[in-house]
Design a protein around this motif. Sequence first.
Motif, PDB file in Angstrom:
ATOM      1  N   PHE A   1       0.835  -1.206   0.000  1.00 13.50           N
ATOM      2  CA  PHE A   1       0.000   0.000   0.000  1.00 13.50           C
ATOM      3  C   PHE A   1       0.870   1.257   0.000  1.00 13.50           C
ATOM      4  O   PHE A   1       0.609   2.209  -0.742  1.00 13.50           O
ATOM      5  CB  PHE A   1      -0.918   0.024   1.221  1.00 13.50           C
ATOM      6  N   GLY A   2       1.897   1.274   0.849  1.00 11.26           N
ATOM      7  CA  GLY A   2       2.782   2.431   0.905  1.00 11.26           C
ATOM      8  C   GLY A   2       3.471   2.685  -0.420  1.00 11.26           C
ATOM      9  O   GLY A   2       3.621   3.843  -0.854  1.00 11.26           O
ATOM     10  N   LEU A   3       3.884   1.625  -1.094  1.00 10.04           N
ATOM     11  CA  LEU A   3       4.522   1.784  -2.399  1.00 10.04           C
ATOM     12  C   LEU A   3       3.537   2.327  -3.430  1.00 10.04           C
ATOM     13  O   LEU A   3       3.865   3.227  -4.207  1.00 10.04           O
ATOM     14  CB  LEU A   3       5.091   0.437  -2.853  1.00 10.04           C
ATOM     15  N   ALA A   4       2.323   1.780  -3.441  1.00 16.91           N
ATOM     16  CA  ALA A   4       1.318   2.230  -4.410  1.00 16.91           C
ATOM     17  C   ALA A   4       0.915   3.678  -4.174  1.00 16.91           C
ATOM     18  O   ALA A   4       0.642   4.416  -5.130  1.00 16.91           O
ATOM     19  CB  ALA A   4       0.092   1.320  -4.349  1.00 16.91           C
ATOM     20  N   LEU A   5       0.893   4.103  -2.920  1.00 15.66           N
ATOM     21  CA  LEU A   5       0.451   5.450  -2.582  1.00 15.66           C
ATOM     22  C   LEU A   5       1.552   6.498  -2.726  1.00 15.66           C
ATOM     23  O   LEU A   5       1.305   7.609  -3.216  1.00 15.66           O
ATOM     24  CB  LEU A   5      -0.083   5.483  -1.143  1.00 15.66           C
ATOM     25  N   ASP A   6       2.760   6.163  -2.316  1.00 13.60           N
ATOM     26  CA  ASP A   6       3.813   7.173  -2.220  1.00 13.60           C
ATOM     27  C   ASP A   6       4.923   7.026  -3.251  1.00 13.60           C
ATOM     28  O   ASP A   6       5.796   7.895  -3.352  1.00 13.60           O
ATOM     29  CB  ASP A   6       4.427   7.135  -0.811  1.00 13.60           C
ATOM     30  N   HIS A   7       4.900   5.945  -4.015  1.00 11.58           N
ATOM     31  CA  HIS A   7       5.909   5.720  -5.057  1.00 11.58           C
ATOM     32  C   HIS A   7       5.202   5.224  -6.318  1.00 11.58           C
ATOM     33  O   HIS A   7       5.607   4.243  -6.940  1.00 11.58           O
ATOM     34  CB  HIS A   7       6.961   4.717  -4.568  1.00 11.58           C
ATOM     35  N   THR A   8       4.153   5.956  -6.671  1.00 13.02           N
ATOM     36  CA  THR A   8       3.206   5.520  -7.699  1.00 13.02           C
ATOM     37  C   THR A   8       3.876   5.188  -9.023  1.00 13.02           C
ATOM     38  O   THR A   8       3.515   4.192  -9.674  1.00 13.02           O
ATOM     39  CB  THR A   8       2.153   6.623  -7.918  1.00 13.02           C
ATOM     40  N   SER A   9       4.838   5.986  -9.438  1.00 11.63           N
ATOM     41  CA  SER A   9       5.444   5.804 -10.755  1.00 11.63           C
ATOM     42  C   SER A   9       6.291   4.545 -10.849  1.00 11.63           C
ATOM     43  O   SER A   9       6.636   4.104 -11.947  1.00 11.63           O
ATOM     44  CB  SER A   9       6.307   7.019 -11.106  1.00 11.63           C
ATOM     45  N   ARG A  10       6.601   3.940  -9.696  1.00 12.66           N
ATOM     46  CA  ARG A  10       7.478   2.762  -9.686  1.00 12.66           C
ATOM     47  C   ARG A  10       6.699   1.450  -9.645  1.00 12.66           C
ATOM     48  O   ARG A  10       7.292   0.377  -9.760  1.00 12.66           O
ATOM     49  CB  ARG A  10       8.418   2.814  -8.468  1.00 12.66           C
TER      50      ARG A  10
ATOM     51  N   ARG B   1       2.058  -0.807  14.834  1.00  9.25           N
ATOM     52  CA  ARG B   1       1.287  -0.012  15.794  1.00  9.25           C
ATOM     53  C   ARG B   1       0.934   1.359  15.232  1.00  9.25           C
ATOM     54  O   ARG B   1      -0.029   1.989  15.677  1.00  9.25           O
ATOM     55  CB  ARG B   1       2.056   0.131  17.106  1.00  9.25           C
ATOM     56  N   ALA B   2       1.699   1.831  14.247  1.00  9.34           N
ATOM     57  CA  ALA B   2       1.460   3.155  13.670  1.00  9.34           C
ATOM     58  C   ALA B   2       0.843   3.086  12.268  1.00  9.34           C
ATOM     59  O   ALA B   2       0.766   4.099  11.576  1.00  9.34           O
ATOM     60  CB  ALA B   2       2.774   3.937  13.623  1.00  9.34           C
ATOM     61  N   LEU B   3       0.383   1.916  11.862  1.00  7.74           N
ATOM     62  CA  LEU B   3      -0.185   1.734  10.525  1.00  7.74           C
ATOM     63  C   LEU B   3      -1.342   2.702  10.289  1.00  7.74           C
ATOM     64  O   LEU B   3      -2.272   2.781  11.093  1.00  7.74           O
ATOM     65  CB  LEU B   3      -0.673   0.285  10.394  1.00  7.74           C
ATOM     66  N   ASN B   4      -1.327   3.406   9.131  1.00 10.69           N
ATOM     67  CA  ASN B   4      -2.334   4.445   8.928  1.00 10.69           C
ATOM     68  C   ASN B   4      -2.557   4.725   7.440  1.00 10.69           C
ATOM     69  O   ASN B   4      -2.387   5.847   6.975  1.00 10.69           O
ATOM     70  CB  ASN B   4      -1.905   5.732   9.645  1.00 10.69           C
ATOM     71  N   TYR B   5      -2.963   3.689   6.704  1.00  7.02           N
ATOM     72  CA  TYR B   5      -3.220   3.863   5.273  1.00  7.02           C
ATOM     73  C   TYR B   5      -4.705   3.854   4.921  1.00  7.02           C
ATOM     74  O   TYR B   5      -5.063   4.189   3.796  1.00  7.02           O
ATOM     75  CB  TYR B   5      -2.541   2.735   4.476  1.00  7.02           C
ATOM     76  N   LYS B   6      -5.574   3.476   5.822  1.00 11.13           N
ATOM     77  CA  LYS B   6      -6.956   3.192   5.442  1.00 11.13           C
ATOM     78  C   LYS B   6      -7.647   4.383   4.800  1.00 11.13           C
ATOM     79  O   LYS B   6      -8.349   4.240   3.783  1.00 11.13           O
ATOM     80  CB  LYS B   6      -7.751   2.704   6.654  1.00 11.13           C
ATOM     81  N   ASP B   7      -7.468   5.563   5.356  1.00  5.14           N
ATOM     82  CA  ASP B   7      -8.144   6.744   4.810  1.00  5.14           C
ATOM     83  C   ASP B   7      -7.579   7.182   3.468  1.00  5.14           C
ATOM     84  O   ASP B   7      -8.167   8.052   2.807  1.00  5.14           O
ATOM     85  CB  ASP B   7      -8.059   7.905   5.802  1.00  5.14           C
ATOM     86  N   ARG B   8      -6.467   6.565   3.047  1.00  6.64           N
ATOM     87  CA  ARG B   8      -5.855   6.927   1.768  1.00  6.64           C
ATOM     88  C   ARG B   8      -6.056   5.857   0.689  1.00  6.64           C
ATOM     89  O   ARG B   8      -5.619   6.043  -0.442  1.00  6.64           O
ATOM     90  CB  ARG B   8      -4.353   7.177   1.955  1.00  6.64           C
ATOM     91  N   LEU B   9      -6.722   4.760   1.022  1.00  6.88           N
ATOM     92  CA  LEU B   9      -6.851   3.677   0.049  1.00  6.88           C
ATOM     93  C   LEU B   9      -7.532   4.124  -1.240  1.00  6.88           C
ATOM     94  O   LEU B   9      -7.227   3.608  -2.324  1.00  6.88           O
ATOM     95  CB  LEU B   9      -7.613   2.505   0.662  1.00  6.88           C
ATOM     96  N   SER B  10      -8.429   5.073  -1.153  1.00  3.28           N
ATOM     97  CA  SER B  10      -9.128   5.552  -2.351  1.00  3.28           C
ATOM     98  C   SER B  10      -8.191   6.254  -3.328  1.00  3.28           C
ATOM     99  O   SER B  10      -8.546   6.477  -4.489  1.00  3.28           O
ATOM    100  CB  SER B  10     -10.254   6.510  -1.959  1.00  3.28           C
ATOM    101  N   GLU B  11      -6.980   6.599  -2.875  1.00  4.10           N
ATOM    102  CA  GLU B  11      -6.004   7.269  -3.741  1.00  4.10           C
ATOM    103  C   GLU B  11      -5.226   6.273  -4.617  1.00  4.10           C
ATOM    104  O   GLU B  11      -4.513   6.689  -5.538  1.00  4.10           O
ATOM    105  CB  GLU B  11      -5.010   8.070  -2.905  1.00  4.10           C
ATOM    106  N   ILE B  12      -5.333   4.976  -4.326  1.00  4.89           N
ATOM    107  CA  ILE B  12      -4.588   3.982  -5.103  1.00  4.89           C
ATOM    108  C   ILE B  12      -5.157   3.939  -6.527  1.00  4.89           C
ATOM    109  O   ILE B  12      -6.353   3.793  -6.725  1.00  4.89           O
ATOM    110  CB  ILE B  12      -4.677   2.596  -4.446  1.00  4.89           C
ATOM    111  N   ARG B  13      -4.277   4.058  -7.499  1.00  2.16           N
ATOM    112  CA  ARG B  13      -4.705   4.101  -8.898  1.00  2.16           C
ATOM    113  C   ARG B  13      -4.209   2.918  -9.723  1.00  2.16           C
ATOM    114  O   ARG B  13      -4.697   2.680 -10.823  1.00  2.16           O
ATOM    115  CB  ARG B  13      -4.231   5.406  -9.547  1.00  2.16           C
TER     116      ARG B  13
END
Length: 260
Positions: A101-110, A190-202
């Motif tokens: 998820f982190g890769l898809a959200l923050d490193h989209t071009s890769r 413990r700090a996982l926090n991607y749920k509110d950003r899942l809609s940004e995955i393209r």
Amino acid sequence: MRVSANGAEFRVLIDGPEEKPWLTCLHSLATRAELWDDQIAELTKTFRVLRIDARGHGRSEPVEGPYSFDQLAKDVVAIWDRLGIERSAVLGLSMGGMTAFGLALDHTSRVTRIVAADCRSDAPDFFRNMWTDRQKILHEKGMEAIAEITIPSWLTEETRNTRPDRVERVRGMILETSREGYIGATEALRALNYKDRLSEIRCPTCLVVGAADGPHPTEMRSMAERIPGVRFIEIPAAAHLANVENPEAFNKTVCSFLSE
């Protein structure tokens, strides 16, 4: 192969024909690259497969934590850079799926597409408290106690009673995880926090979950509602390590999606 990247040294495995597109496989907490052994024969028909021992896991450097998912994703990108990988599909399970998820959200071009298996995308109170308890158990009783607690939720009762080879394979990976790696990674969880950003995955996304994986089927259905165009599939006769318990169904599902 060993690769120095993002301030740590990692062990990586590479399989498959050089001319094929890249697929990066990311394992769960307290396992290592060999978690994907049952998938390699099928995956390498279509991909050049990179497997990474996450920081503090397997034979990668036992780096002190705490870790974060931003850091774990940057570890992958830094390894790609060192290996000359411009773009890759990503297959991750549990902690590996969260890193996807982190890769898809923050490193989209890769990232070309992702499969996230048996994972969640946030850390409610019960989840954070569980990892606090596990850290305490580790400090008091060691990784042997962590293995005894973990295996019943990772493998179904049927597997635990009838397939001792699978149980011992999983136990061995847990016991070989460094204390630094386990504690550092559980801090990331413990700090996982991607749920509110899942809609940004393209990128094309597939969520896969073992049908007997506790609360995860329900949670991952909820996650699927947030991701545009997502595919959601349950794997029968499997708990948290769906790829280990039912590799035939897992491989068919994952290879079909990744090869599209």
